[in-house]
Write a protein that holds these residues in place. Structure first.
Motif, PDB file in Angstrom:
ATOM      1  N   UNK A  55       0.824  -1.213   0.000  1.00  0.00           N
ATOM      2  CA  UNK A  55       0.000   0.000   0.000  1.00  0.00           C
ATOM      3  C   UNK A  55       0.861   1.267   0.000  1.00  0.00           C
ATOM      4  N   UNK A  56       0.218   2.411  -0.229  1.00  0.00           N
ATOM      5  CA  UNK A  56       0.933   3.677  -0.112  1.00  0.00           C
ATOM      6  C   UNK A  56       1.448   3.823   1.320  1.00  0.00           C
ATOM      7  N   UNK A  57       2.590   4.498   1.509  1.00  0.00           N
ATOM      8  CA  UNK A  57       3.152   4.622   2.867  1.00  0.00           C
ATOM      9  C   UNK A  57       2.362   5.621   3.713  1.00  0.00           C
ATOM     10  N   UNK A  58       2.546   5.515   5.021  1.00  0.00           N
ATOM     11  CA  UNK A  58       1.993   6.526   5.932  1.00  0.00           C
ATOM     12  C   UNK A  58       2.818   7.809   5.820  1.00  0.00           C
ATOM     13  N   UNK A  59       2.177   8.916   6.122  1.00  0.00           N
ATOM     14  CA  UNK A  59       2.862  10.211   6.211  1.00  0.00           C
ATOM     15  C   UNK A  59       4.106  10.042   7.098  1.00  0.00           C
ATOM     16  N   UNK A  61       6.730   8.343   6.352  1.00  0.00           N
ATOM     17  CA  UNK A  61       7.440   7.090   6.070  1.00  0.00           C
ATOM     18  C   UNK A  61       7.732   6.936   4.574  1.00  0.00           C
ATOM     19  N   UNK A  62       7.754   8.056   3.839  1.00  0.00           N
ATOM     20  CA  UNK A  62       7.998   8.006   2.404  1.00  0.00           C
ATOM     21  C   UNK A  62       9.469   7.690   2.127  1.00  0.00           C
ATOM     22  N   UNK A  63       9.707   6.817   1.161  1.00  0.00           N
ATOM     23  CA  UNK A  63      11.075   6.464   0.771  1.00  0.00           C
ATOM     24  C   UNK A  63      11.277   6.851  -0.692  1.00  0.00           C
ATOM     25  N   UNK A  64      12.140   7.843  -0.963  1.00  0.00           N
ATOM     26  CA  UNK A  64      12.336   8.286  -2.351  1.00  0.00           C
ATOM     27  C   UNK A  64      12.869   7.174  -3.255  1.00  0.00           C
ATOM     28  N   UNK A  73       5.090   7.292  -4.406  1.00  0.00           N
ATOM     29  CA  UNK A  73       5.730   6.536  -3.335  1.00  0.00           C
ATOM     30  C   UNK A  73       4.844   5.352  -2.959  1.00  0.00           C
ATOM     31  N   UNK A  75       5.066   1.074  -0.887  1.00  0.00           N
ATOM     32  CA  UNK A  75       5.800   0.242   0.070  1.00  0.00           C
ATOM     33  C   UNK A  75       5.985  -1.142  -0.552  1.00  0.00           C
TER      34      UNK A  75
END
Lengths: 217, 244
Positions: A55-59, A61-64, A73, A75
């Protein structure tokens, strides 16, 4: 009422099968990711180099270094794997991906797909679309039945430059579902009509020739 | 004793560039882009370059700066969206833009680096991509015949790649989807320069975990990039009472 975007995506999700590896295009196809039926295992492929999209990451916890093919972004999941673009398209071209659900500009009754360029306008590029339609075992296209001026996008022949010739197995529009015999010569068959839509309306809005599936009238 | 380590991107490129060269650069969008090396390429003022890459820059990022400096005459890419200079150049024919299916571009670079001058792919048959190219029928595993298009291998005079870690031998490890085109571009360069986040001593990388063997890497520089950019930050809401 014709199907809306979510309903078209839900119908496309009906093409998922347990154990499938699946590549989803940008737009309506992306919505299918949230519609995997309960108890079914489907592994999503991102053609930039990830199998097992989470799923999309939580605010916060974004990884470029972790994005999908639409540059969003995302996961990973337990069991995910990373690989190069060459390996990724080896999976795609080599027929290892079971299903791809893509958007379209035009589809023809023999399964040609145009979805990458309009002559005279800026071309963004085909990205991975040509490889996906050439290599993935089953191709489902989800698109509006008509363009903004009301012209049919499901045609006897595509007028726009092709993404692939004889590549589409199924077309899902806001008005109905068509199966296409892309390898044979049976053409297109209307399988389902959206609730509240009449066969006459589909006939009036479709430039392609099609037969009627069992029970469709 | 010879060393592959250079102090800066500018030093790693010094004396290596000339006008009209073919430069390949890794990256997908803003992910896995050798930013320092590309800025050093910009500062070199080398002209009439042919640049190979999936995107060749996005607005205000990466190879966009080399485009903006007027150094590029041709790009070989898969996706030119998110780049206003390419959009403008496309409409005005100022830059020669060669579009490739993404998998074909990846395979052309892989083939070029592996000494394979051409190959056949089903991708693009019956489209304008196949125009002017040899086509041939080959059997599928089930015995049916399909048409395939001949595509050529690609090499570069200079390849610029981005990795997470390098040891001093040039063995590279990439991180997550920042790998993308970097391994093939590393192999396709006659001179390959790797920009890495961390240079570690020989022996500290597990040889079984090396993604690009050091034979493909001629020069290494430590990246000065402090912040990685994200093109489309996307999140999901936290459940209200969830414990993480």
């Amino acid at each position: 009422m014709p199907w809306n975007r979510d309903e078209m995506a839900a119908r496309a999700a009906g093409e998922l099968r347990d154990g499938y590896y699946v590549n989803l295009g940008i737009g309506i196809p992306t919505l299918v990711a949230n519609m995997v039926p309960e108890g079914m295992t489907v592994t999503l492929q991102s053609e930039n180099g990830l199998l097992g999209i989470g799923p999309f990451p939580y605010e916060g916890e974004l990884d470029p270094d972790l994005i999908n093919a639409g540059k969003q972004t995302i996961t990973d999941l337990p069991g995910s794997s990373y690989f190069s673009s060459a390996d990724s398209f080896g999976m795609i071209r080599g027929g290892h991906v079971h299903l791809s659900i893509l958007g379209g500009m035009e589809v023809s009754q023999n399964g040609d797909l145009a979805n990458w360029m309009v002559p005279g306008k800026m071309i963004k590029g085909m990205g991975g679309a040509m490889d996906l339609v050439a290599g993935v075992r089953r191709i489902v296209v989800v698109m509006d039945h008509c363009d903004k001026t009301g012209d049919s996008k499901f045609k006897s022949e595509c007028t726009l430059p092709l993404t692939g010739k004889g590549v589409v197995d199924m077309l899902i529009t806001d008005l109905g579902v068509f199966e296409i015999d892309r390898r044979g010569d049976s053409g297109a068959t209307l399988l389902e009509i959206a609730p509240g839509v009449s066969l006459d309306e589909i006939r009036a809005k479709t430039q392609a020739e099609f037969a009627l599936g069992p029970g469709v009238r | 004793m010879s060393s592959k380590i250079f102090n800066s991107a500018a030093e790693a490129l010094a004396g290596q560039l000339s006008d009209g060269m073919v430069v390949a650069a890794g990256g997908f969008g803003l992910c896995g882009v050798p930013v320092d090396l590309i800025m050093a390429l910009r500062d070199s003022n080398a002209k009439d370059l042919t640049v190979i890459g999936n995107n060749v820059g996005c607005d205000d990022h990466g190879m966009w700066h080399v485009l903006a400096n007027g150094q590029i005459k041709k790009v070989i890419l898969s996706f030119a969206g998110d780049n206003k200079i390419l959009a403008q150049a496309f409409m005005s024919n100022e830059i020669d833009i060669e579009f490739n299916p993404q998998g074909t571009l990846a395979e052309r670079l892989r083939a070029g680096g592996a000494g394979i001058p051409a190959f056949f792919t089903r991708t693009g048959y019956g489209t304008i991509i196949a125009e002017g190219k040899e086509t041939r029928q080959f059997p599928n595993p089930d015995g049916t015949l399909d048409w395939f298009v001949m595509e050529s291998g690609l090499t570069a005079d200079i390849s610029l790649v981005k990795a997470w870690k390098a040891d001093t031998e040039g063995n590279l490890v990439y991180r997550k989807t920042a790998r993308n085109f970097n391994p093939m571009i590393a192999s396709a360069g006659r001179l390959t320069i790797a920009e890495v986040e961390e240079i570690v001593p020989v022996g500290s990388l597990d040889p079984d975990s090396v993604h690009t063997p050091g034979i493909f890497v001629d020069r290494i520089v430590a990246s000065t990039m402090r912040e990685k950019h994200i093109e489309r930050p996307t999140t999901r809401p936290r459940a209200t009472k969830e414990t993480v």
